[in-house]
Design a protein around this motif. Structure first.
Motif, PDB file in Angstrom:
ATOM      1  N   LEU A  62      -5.939   6.279   1.011  1.00 44.54           N
ATOM      2  CA  LEU A  62      -5.148   6.641   2.195  1.00 44.54           C
ATOM      3  C   LEU A  62      -3.690   6.216   2.074  1.00 44.54           C
ATOM      4  N   GLN A  63      -3.487   5.062   1.386  1.00 40.05           N
ATOM      5  CA  GLN A  63      -2.142   4.481   1.288  1.00 40.05           C
ATOM      6  C   GLN A  63      -1.479   4.451   2.663  1.00 40.05           C
ATOM      7  N   SER A  64      -0.243   4.934   2.762  1.00 38.11           N
ATOM      8  CA  SER A  64       0.479   4.732   4.021  1.00 38.11           C
ATOM      9  C   SER A  64      -0.054   5.549   5.189  1.00 38.11           C
ATOM     10  N   ILE A  65      -0.945   6.486   4.935  1.00 42.77           N
ATOM     11  CA  ILE A  65      -1.527   7.212   6.076  1.00 42.77           C
ATOM     12  C   ILE A  65      -2.343   6.221   6.911  1.00 42.77           C
ATOM     13  N   ALA A  95      14.237   3.980   3.479  1.00 42.36           N
ATOM     14  CA  ALA A  95      13.039   4.200   2.657  1.00 42.36           C
ATOM     15  C   ALA A  95      11.881   3.368   3.201  1.00 42.36           C
ATOM     16  N   PHE A  96      10.649   3.743   2.797  1.00 41.81           N
ATOM     17  CA  PHE A  96       9.461   3.111   3.367  1.00 41.81           C
ATOM     18  C   PHE A  96       9.362   1.615   3.092  1.00 41.81           C
ATOM     19  N   ASN A  97       9.974   1.166   1.969  1.00 43.13           N
ATOM     20  CA  ASN A  97       9.786  -0.236   1.595  1.00 43.13           C
ATOM     21  C   ASN A  97      11.060  -1.056   1.748  1.00 43.13           C
ATOM     22  N   ILE A 112       6.902   2.076   8.555  1.00 38.80           N
ATOM     23  CA  ILE A 112       7.517   1.563   7.332  1.00 38.80           C
ATOM     24  C   ILE A 112       6.733   0.307   6.939  1.00 38.80           C
ATOM     25  N   ASN A 113       6.893  -0.123   5.688  1.00 39.44           N
ATOM     26  CA  ASN A 113       6.038  -1.225   5.225  1.00 39.44           C
ATOM     27  C   ASN A 113       6.184  -2.491   6.056  1.00 39.44           C
ATOM     28  N   ALA A 114       7.424  -2.835   6.453  1.00 39.01           N
ATOM     29  CA  ALA A 114       7.606  -4.076   7.223  1.00 39.01           C
ATOM     30  C   ALA A 114       6.760  -4.023   8.493  1.00 39.01           C
ATOM     31  N   ALA A 156      -4.642  -2.259  -8.679  1.00 38.17           N
ATOM     32  CA  ALA A 156      -3.346  -1.714  -9.116  1.00 38.17           C
ATOM     33  C   ALA A 156      -2.261  -2.019  -8.079  1.00 38.17           C
ATOM     34  N   GLU A 157      -2.613  -1.886  -6.805  1.00 37.20           N
ATOM     35  CA  GLU A 157      -1.663  -2.199  -5.724  1.00 37.20           C
ATOM     36  C   GLU A 157      -1.198  -3.649  -5.805  1.00 37.20           C
ATOM     37  N   MET A 158      -2.165  -4.558  -6.051  1.00 34.84           N
ATOM     38  CA  MET A 158      -1.821  -5.981  -6.070  1.00 34.84           C
ATOM     39  C   MET A 158      -0.930  -6.317  -7.255  1.00 34.84           C
ATOM     40  N   ARG A 163       7.232  -6.354  -4.001  1.00 30.48           N
ATOM     41  CA  ARG A 163       8.101  -5.896  -2.905  1.00 30.48           C
ATOM     42  C   ARG A 163       7.449  -6.178  -1.535  1.00 30.48           C
ATOM     43  N   ASN A 164       6.158  -5.856  -1.425  1.00 32.17           N
ATOM     44  CA  ASN A 164       5.477  -6.090  -0.151  1.00 32.17           C
ATOM     45  C   ASN A 164       5.375  -7.589   0.154  1.00 32.17           C
ATOM     46  N   LEU A 165       5.210  -8.403  -0.896  1.00 30.80           N
ATOM     47  CA  LEU A 165       5.193  -9.859  -0.667  1.00 30.80           C
ATOM     48  C   LEU A 165       6.545 -10.329  -0.147  1.00 30.80           C
ATOM     49  N   GLY A 187      -4.744  -8.092   2.544  1.00 28.65           N
ATOM     50  CA  GLY A 187      -5.439  -7.260   3.547  1.00 28.65           C
ATOM     51  C   GLY A 187      -4.788  -5.891   3.691  1.00 28.65           C
ATOM     52  N   TYR A 188      -3.453  -5.879   3.711  1.00 32.60           N
ATOM     53  CA  TYR A 188      -2.720  -4.613   3.833  1.00 32.60           C
ATOM     54  C   TYR A 188      -3.011  -3.707   2.629  1.00 32.60           C
ATOM     55  N   SER A 189      -3.099  -4.308   1.430  1.00 32.56           N
ATOM     56  CA  SER A 189      -3.368  -3.504   0.227  1.00 32.56           C
ATOM     57  C   SER A 189      -4.802  -2.973   0.242  1.00 32.56           C
ATOM     58  N   GLN A 191      -6.383  -2.190   2.966  1.00 31.08           N
ATOM     59  CA  GLN A 191      -6.298  -1.095   3.952  1.00 31.08           C
ATOM     60  C   GLN A 191      -5.729   0.177   3.323  1.00 31.08           C
ATOM     61  N   CYS A 192      -4.716   0.014   2.475  1.00 31.46           N
ATOM     62  CA  CYS A 192      -4.094   1.169   1.804  1.00 31.46           C
ATOM     63  C   CYS A 192      -5.050   1.809   0.801  1.00 31.46           C
ATOM     64  N   SER A 193      -6.053   1.036   0.327  1.00 37.13           N
ATOM     65  CA  SER A 193      -6.936   1.496  -0.744  1.00 37.13           C
ATOM     66  C   SER A 193      -8.231   2.137  -0.242  1.00 37.13           C
ATOM     67  N   MET A 239       7.541  10.464   8.560  1.00 28.88           N
ATOM     68  CA  MET A 239       7.973  10.969   7.247  1.00 28.88           C
ATOM     69  C   MET A 239       9.196  10.186   6.762  1.00 28.88           C
ATOM     70  N   TYR A 240       9.254   8.911   7.198  1.00 28.86           N
ATOM     71  CA  TYR A 240      10.311   7.992   6.754  1.00 28.86           C
ATOM     72  C   TYR A 240      11.703   8.610   6.933  1.00 28.86           C
ATOM     73  N   ASP A 241      12.510   8.547   5.849  1.00 28.85           N
ATOM     74  CA  ASP A 241      13.894   9.013   5.962  1.00 28.85           C
ATOM     75  C   ASP A 241      14.017  10.531   5.832  1.00 28.85           C
ATOM     76  N   SER A 256       2.460  10.537   5.688  1.00 25.98           N
ATOM     77  CA  SER A 256       2.211  10.759   4.261  1.00 25.98           C
ATOM     78  C   SER A 256       1.795   9.446   3.602  1.00 25.98           C
ATOM     79  N   GLY A 257       1.257   9.548   2.392  1.00 30.12           N
ATOM     80  CA  GLY A 257       0.931   8.368   1.594  1.00 30.12           C
ATOM     81  C   GLY A 257       1.325   8.599   0.150  1.00 30.12           C
ATOM     82  N   VAL A 258       1.611   7.506  -0.589  1.00 32.30           N
ATOM     83  CA  VAL A 258       2.053   7.683  -1.978  1.00 32.30           C
ATOM     84  C   VAL A 258       0.961   8.177  -2.920  1.00 32.30           C
ATOM     85  N   SER A 259      -0.259   8.205  -2.439  1.00 28.69           N
ATOM     86  CA  SER A 259      -1.338   8.798  -3.239  1.00 28.69           C
ATOM     87  C   SER A 259      -1.160  10.312  -3.349  1.00 28.69           C
TER      88      SER A 259
HETATM   89  N1  GLU Z   1       0.583   0.721  -0.649  1.00 28.66           N
HETATM   90  C1  GLU Z   1       1.866   1.374  -0.684  1.00 28.66           C
HETATM   91  C2  GLU Z   1       2.916   0.336  -0.446  1.00 28.66           C
HETATM   92  O1  GLU Z   1       2.816  -0.392   0.489  1.00 28.66           O
HETATM   93  C3  GLU Z   1       1.911   2.447   0.341  1.00 28.66           C
HETATM   94  C4  GLU Z   1       3.220   3.155   0.372  1.00 28.66           C
HETATM   95  C5  GLU Z   1       3.080   4.611   0.839  1.00 28.66           C
HETATM   96  O2  GLU Z   1       2.000   5.174   0.805  1.00 28.66           O
HETATM   97  O3  GLU Z   1       4.127   5.170   1.266  1.00 28.66           O
HETATM   98  O4  GLU Z   1       3.849   0.206  -1.188  1.00 28.66           O
END
Ligand code: GLU
Length: 318
Positions: A62-65, A95-97, A112-114, A156-158, A163-165, A187-189, A191-193, A239-241, A256-259
């Motif tokens: 799902l990633q960011s969805i 940007a998302f991150n 956004i990630n924050a 792979a996410e971890m 950046r997320n840390l 936990g967030y990673s 959730q994204c997986s 849809m971020y920026d 959207s998600g980066v997957s």
């Molecule tokens: N797990 C990704 C991250 O936090 C999700 C980003 C995305 O799907 O836009 O970097």
């Protein structure tokens, strides 16, 4: 849905499936067996009828969805006021991150990630295991089947989580994170997986389109007020920026998600879901954006392309 809708879904996917522009996200290179040129498209009505084309039963993360759904779970559990105290609803235009917070120290929005890292921490639970259980159960209820975490994706996410840390440490330094940055990012990673198929994603969106009630199981997964808030944020920030361009062209709340997954919701009517891993410069699926744009135009789905509802059908008199 009728035979014509089924043909449209097939035709639209066929029209965009040859587009090889864009690059898949870096984490996919660490996984085996992902075909970066696969694609799928599905539409599911608010009554739960699905039309799908392409590899619509292939699973992806799902990633960011997940951010939109987990925001809904936080609202459902804590209420609007408590969530708004921790995360805003303003598009960031970044940007998302991006490592940025609003003046008062809140993340701009939950998509956004924050904001999403903050919202993950709001889900009740002692640790990341508790929180991911609540989240996985909620996502499964939205899909109408048991979903699970794709552990290779999580790993792979971890490996790519610096950046997320940093973002989580920024939140912690503002004293607004309820757990340690490491636990929250784990936990967030997770959730994204969580893995879904394009058909699952369309059904999850159809549950939102149906006011939070799963069209087939009949379960009320989310309250109406929660759905309204979630779709509002998806409309302005999903849809971020590129959110402004998306709303002008497609006119639907989306995420959207980066997957390579993409979800768009037509409240009261249906949801569109697309999957294709090649991403544009904003991190959105190239084919997914094209397919949803074509369907929105072909089916006249733009929410602002119709006369506004008038209370009780009356004209407003001056
Ligand atoms: N797990 C990704 C991250 O936090 C999700 C980003 C995305 O799907 O836009 O970097």
């Amino acid at each position: 849905m009728n035979a014509e809708a089924a043909d449209d879904v097939q035709e639209v996917l066929a029209a965009v499936a040859g587009d090889r522009s864009g690059e898949p996200s870096a984490y996919l290179a660490r996984l085996e067996g992902v075909d970066v040129d696969s694609s799928a498209l599905a539409a599911c009505s608010a009554a739960g009828e699905t039309e799908a084309a392409g590899e619509s039963t292939t699973e992806f993360a799902l990633q960011s969805i997940s951010k939109a759904f987990v925001y809904a779970f936080a609202l459902q559990e804590l209420g609007l006021e408590a969530v708004l105290a921790r995360v805003g609803v303003e598009p960031s235009g970044e940007a998302f991150n991006e490592m940025s917070l609003q003046a008062g120290g809140r993340p701009f929005n939950p998509l956004i990630n924050a904001g999403a890292i903050m919202v993950h921490g709001l889900i009740p639970g002692e640790d990341e295991d508790d929180r991911i259980t609540v989240i996985r159960d909620g996502l499964s209820a939205l899909a109408g089947r048991e979903l699970s975490v794709d552990m290779p994706v999580y790993e792979a996410e971890m490996e790519l989580s610096d950046r997320n840390l940093s973002i989580a440490h920024l939140l912690a330094s503002n004293d607004i994170l309820p757990d340690t940055p490491h636990e929250i990012v784990r936990g967030y990673s997770l959730q994204c997986s969580v893995a879904v198929t394009t058909e699952d994603l369309a059904m999850m969106g159809a549950t939102l389109a149906n006011g939070g009630v799963h069209p087939l199981t009949g379960q009320e997964v989310l309250r109406k007020d929660v759905v309204r808030q979630t779709l509002s944020v998806m409309f302005t920030c999903g849809m971020y920026d590129a959110s402004g361009e998306w709303v002008a062209e497609v006119g639907l709340p989306a995420k959207s998600g980066v997957s390579g997954g993409l979800l768009a919701v037509v409240p009261g009517v249906m949801a569109l879901a697309a999957y294709s891993p090649r991403l544009d410069e904003h991190g959105h699926s190239v084919r997914g954006v094209k397919a949803c744009t074509r369907l929105s135009q072909g089916w006249d789905l733009h929410l602002l392309g119709h006369a506004a509802p008038r209370p009780h059908g009356r004209r407003v008199r001056r």
